[in-house]
Write a protein that holds these residues in place. Structure first.
Motif, PDB file in Angstrom:
ATOM      1  N   GLN A   2       0.839  -1.192   0.000  1.00 54.17           N
ATOM      2  CA  GLN A   2       0.000   0.000   0.000  1.00 54.17           C
ATOM      3  C   GLN A   2       0.879   1.248   0.000  1.00 54.17           C
ATOM      4  O   GLN A   2       1.813   1.364   0.778  1.00 54.17           O
ATOM      5  CB  GLN A   2      -0.841  -0.017   1.270  1.00 54.17           C
ATOM      6  N   GLN A  37      -4.701   8.019   5.657  1.00 55.29           N
ATOM      7  CA  GLN A  37      -3.485   7.552   6.317  1.00 55.29           C
ATOM      8  C   GLN A  37      -3.508   7.897   7.813  1.00 55.29           C
ATOM      9  O   GLN A  37      -3.159   7.077   8.651  1.00 55.29           O
ATOM     10  CB  GLN A  37      -2.272   8.200   5.649  1.00 55.29           C
ATOM     11  N   LEU A  40      -5.953   5.573   9.497  1.00 59.25           N
ATOM     12  CA  LEU A  40      -5.376   4.229   9.641  1.00 59.25           C
ATOM     13  C   LEU A  40      -4.406   4.174  10.822  1.00 59.25           C
ATOM     14  O   LEU A  40      -4.431   3.240  11.620  1.00 59.25           O
ATOM     15  CB  LEU A  40      -4.665   3.815   8.345  1.00 59.25           C
ATOM     16  N   SER A  55      -8.038  -3.631   7.250  1.00 60.30           N
ATOM     17  CA  SER A  55      -8.493  -2.666   6.248  1.00 60.30           C
ATOM     18  C   SER A  55      -9.734  -1.969   6.772  1.00 60.30           C
ATOM     19  O   SER A  55     -10.352  -2.407   7.744  1.00 60.30           O
ATOM     20  CB  SER A  55      -8.789  -3.378   4.930  1.00 60.30           C
ATOM     21  N   ALA A  64     -14.977  -1.089   0.436  1.00 59.96           N
ATOM     22  CA  ALA A  64     -13.586  -0.896   0.838  1.00 59.96           C
ATOM     23  C   ALA A  64     -13.149   0.528   0.527  1.00 59.96           C
ATOM     24  O   ALA A  64     -13.336   1.018  -0.590  1.00 59.96           O
ATOM     25  CB  ALA A  64     -12.694  -1.887   0.104  1.00 59.96           C
ATOM     26  N   GLU A  66      -9.990   2.572   0.091  1.00 55.89           N
ATOM     27  CA  GLU A  66      -8.560   2.303  -0.087  1.00 55.89           C
ATOM     28  C   GLU A  66      -7.782   3.479  -0.652  1.00 55.89           C
ATOM     29  O   GLU A  66      -6.557   3.433  -0.709  1.00 55.89           O
ATOM     30  CB  GLU A  66      -8.387   1.084  -1.006  1.00 55.89           C
ATOM     31  N   THR A  67      -8.478   4.515  -1.091  1.00 53.33           N
ATOM     32  CA  THR A  67      -7.750   5.644  -1.672  1.00 53.33           C
ATOM     33  C   THR A  67      -8.074   6.930  -0.929  1.00 53.33           C
ATOM     34  O   THR A  67      -9.181   7.122  -0.421  1.00 53.33           O
ATOM     35  CB  THR A  67      -8.103   5.849  -3.162  1.00 53.33           C
TER      36      THR A  67
END
Lengths: 101, 101
Positions: A2, A37, A40, A55, A64, A66-67
């Protein structure tokens, strides 16, 4: 692997409130974060997931996230769900009536 | 004596109104507070929880409110629920229809 591309976020956005749930919906935390980020990192610290891969998906339907771009387009106070290895998103109703199956 | 730590909040925000419910939703109080720490102190006094550990969650979905930043991002008149040791958040409907299951 990632990797977050910095061009995805032109200017540092200010922190917004989010809600993060565990996969079994037993714990839900209010967390401030300015980026995916950042969120997370904070989820890892707050839910003590260091060295445990996980995730983030949307709690409502398991999408999801993810970006950075998609994250920034979400409304504040969106509810995320943390999925660790082997965990799968399930709709709330299924969990509530689990004993009927 | 009550002391508010100034580092937690960059500039002292003015007091805003909040609503605080007990875990069984039998008691609900209107409380003015300028910070999470201020609210925790007032809840402790008003609900007589001295020496009894408790946490604050959002009454609507049980989100734990543990940071000053997340607290400041909440709208005034948000309804909190006090959870003492062993108490768990439950949705309002489940409490009301518990005996039907």
């Amino acid at each position: 692997t990632q990797q977050l591309v910095s061009e995805a976020v032109p200017e540092t956005p200010r922190a917004r409130p989010w809600r993060v749930s565990t996969a079994d919906r037993s714990v839900r935390k209010g967390i401030m974060a300015c980026s995916l980020q950042d969120l997370l990192h904070k989820v890892r610290d707050i839910l003590m997931l260091k060295d445990k891969p996980f995730s983030l998906v949307l709690e409502e339907d398991g999408t999801a996230v993810e970006t950075e771009g998609y994250f920034q387009a979400l409304a504040g106070n969106t509810v995320f769900m943390v999925l660790q290895k082997g965990q799968k998103w399930q709709p709330p109703s299924e969990q509530g009536t689990r004993y009927q199956l």
